[in-house]
Design a protein around this motif. Structure first.
Motif, short mmCIF file in Angstrom:
data_model
loop_
_atom_site.label_atom_id
_atom_site.label_comp_id
_atom_site.label_asym_id
_atom_site.label_seq_id
_atom_site.Cartn_x
_atom_site.Cartn_y
_atom_site.Cartn_z
N LEU A 35 0.82 -1.20 0.00
CA LEU A 35 0.00 0.00 0.00
C LEU A 35 0.86 1.26 0.00
O LEU A 35 0.53 2.24 -0.68
CB LEU A 35 -0.95 0.00 1.19
CG LEU A 35 -2.12 -0.97 1.12
CD1 LEU A 35 -2.89 -0.99 2.44
CD2 LEU A 35 -3.04 -0.62 -0.02
N GLN A 36 1.98 1.23 0.73
CA GLN A 36 2.88 2.39 0.76
C GLN A 36 3.44 2.66 -0.63
O GLN A 36 3.50 3.81 -1.07
CB GLN A 36 4.03 2.16 1.74
CG GLN A 36 3.64 2.27 3.17
CD GLN A 36 3.46 3.70 3.63
OE1 GLN A 36 3.46 4.64 2.86
NE2 GLN A 36 3.29 3.87 4.93
N LYS A 37 3.86 1.60 -1.32
CA LYS A 37 4.41 1.77 -2.66
C LYS A 37 3.35 2.27 -3.63
O LYS A 37 3.63 3.12 -4.48
CB LYS A 37 5.01 0.46 -3.16
CG LYS A 37 6.30 0.09 -2.47
CD LYS A 37 6.87 -1.20 -2.98
CE LYS A 37 8.13 -1.55 -2.21
NZ LYS A 37 8.71 -2.81 -2.67
N LYS A 38 2.13 1.76 -3.50
CA LYS A 38 1.04 2.20 -4.37
C LYS A 38 0.73 3.67 -4.11
O LYS A 38 0.52 4.45 -5.05
CB LYS A 38 -0.20 1.34 -4.11
CG LYS A 38 -1.35 1.64 -5.03
CD LYS A 38 -2.50 0.68 -4.80
CE LYS A 38 -3.65 0.98 -5.75
NZ LYS A 38 -4.76 0.06 -5.55
N TYR A 39 0.74 4.07 -2.84
CA TYR A 39 0.48 5.46 -2.48
C TYR A 39 1.55 6.38 -3.07
O TYR A 39 1.23 7.42 -3.65
CB TYR A 39 0.42 5.60 -0.97
CG TYR A 39 0.21 7.02 -0.50
CD1 TYR A 39 -1.04 7.61 -0.58
CD2 TYR A 39 1.26 7.77 0.02
CE1 TYR A 39 -1.25 8.92 -0.16
CE2 TYR A 39 1.07 9.07 0.45
CZ TYR A 39 -0.18 9.63 0.35
OH TYR A 39 -0.37 10.93 0.75
N GLU A 40 2.81 5.98 -2.94
CA GLU A 40 3.91 6.79 -3.48
C GLU A 40 3.80 6.92 -4.99
O GLU A 40 4.01 8.00 -5.55
CB GLU A 40 5.24 6.18 -3.09
CG GLU A 40 5.56 6.31 -1.62
CD GLU A 40 6.81 5.57 -1.22
OE1 GLU A 40 7.57 5.12 -2.11
OE2 GLU A 40 7.03 5.43 0.00
N LYS A 41 3.44 5.84 -5.66
CA LYS A 41 3.30 5.86 -7.11
C LYS A 41 2.17 6.80 -7.53
O LYS A 41 2.32 7.61 -8.45
CB LYS A 41 3.03 4.45 -7.63
CG LYS A 41 2.84 4.36 -9.11
CD LYS A 41 2.48 2.96 -9.56
CE LYS A 41 2.11 2.98 -11.02
NZ LYS A 41 1.23 1.91 -11.40
N LEU A 42 1.04 6.70 -6.84
CA LEU A 42 -0.10 7.57 -7.16
C LEU A 42 0.22 9.04 -6.92
O LEU A 42 -0.18 9.91 -7.71
CB LEU A 42 -1.33 7.16 -6.34
CG LEU A 42 -2.01 5.86 -6.77
CD1 LEU A 42 -3.04 5.43 -5.74
CD2 LEU A 42 -2.66 6.02 -8.13
N MET A 43 0.96 9.33 -5.86
CA MET A 43 1.31 10.71 -5.58
C MET A 43 2.28 11.26 -6.63
O MET A 43 2.18 12.43 -7.01
CB MET A 43 1.90 10.85 -4.17
CG MET A 43 0.88 10.64 -3.08
SD MET A 43 -0.56 11.74 -3.17
CE MET A 43 0.15 13.27 -2.63
#
Length: 56
Positions: free
Chosen positions: A14-22
């Motif tokens: 989830l952290q990696k997905k959040y960083e990618k989306l940001m």
């Protein structure tokens, strides 16, 4: 070498997905406002999931 065999936790994913989306949101913010708003909304949803996991 041994990191290859470690499974990533749901929190890490989830952290990696959040960083990618940001990152995508930031890139789109100067090009297409409506698409950047959609990415930001997706990132906020992921952030809420992360917060829910931290409460457990």
């Amino acid at each position: 070498m041994f990191k290859l065999f470690n499974k990533t936790s749901k929190m890490d994913k989830l952290q990696k997905k959040y960083e990618k989306l940001m990152k995508e949101w930031h890139a789109l913010s100067s090009i297409n406002k409506s698409e950047s708003d959609k990415k930001y909304a997706e990132a906020e949803a992921v952030q809420k999931q992360i917060e829910a996991l931290q409460k457990i």
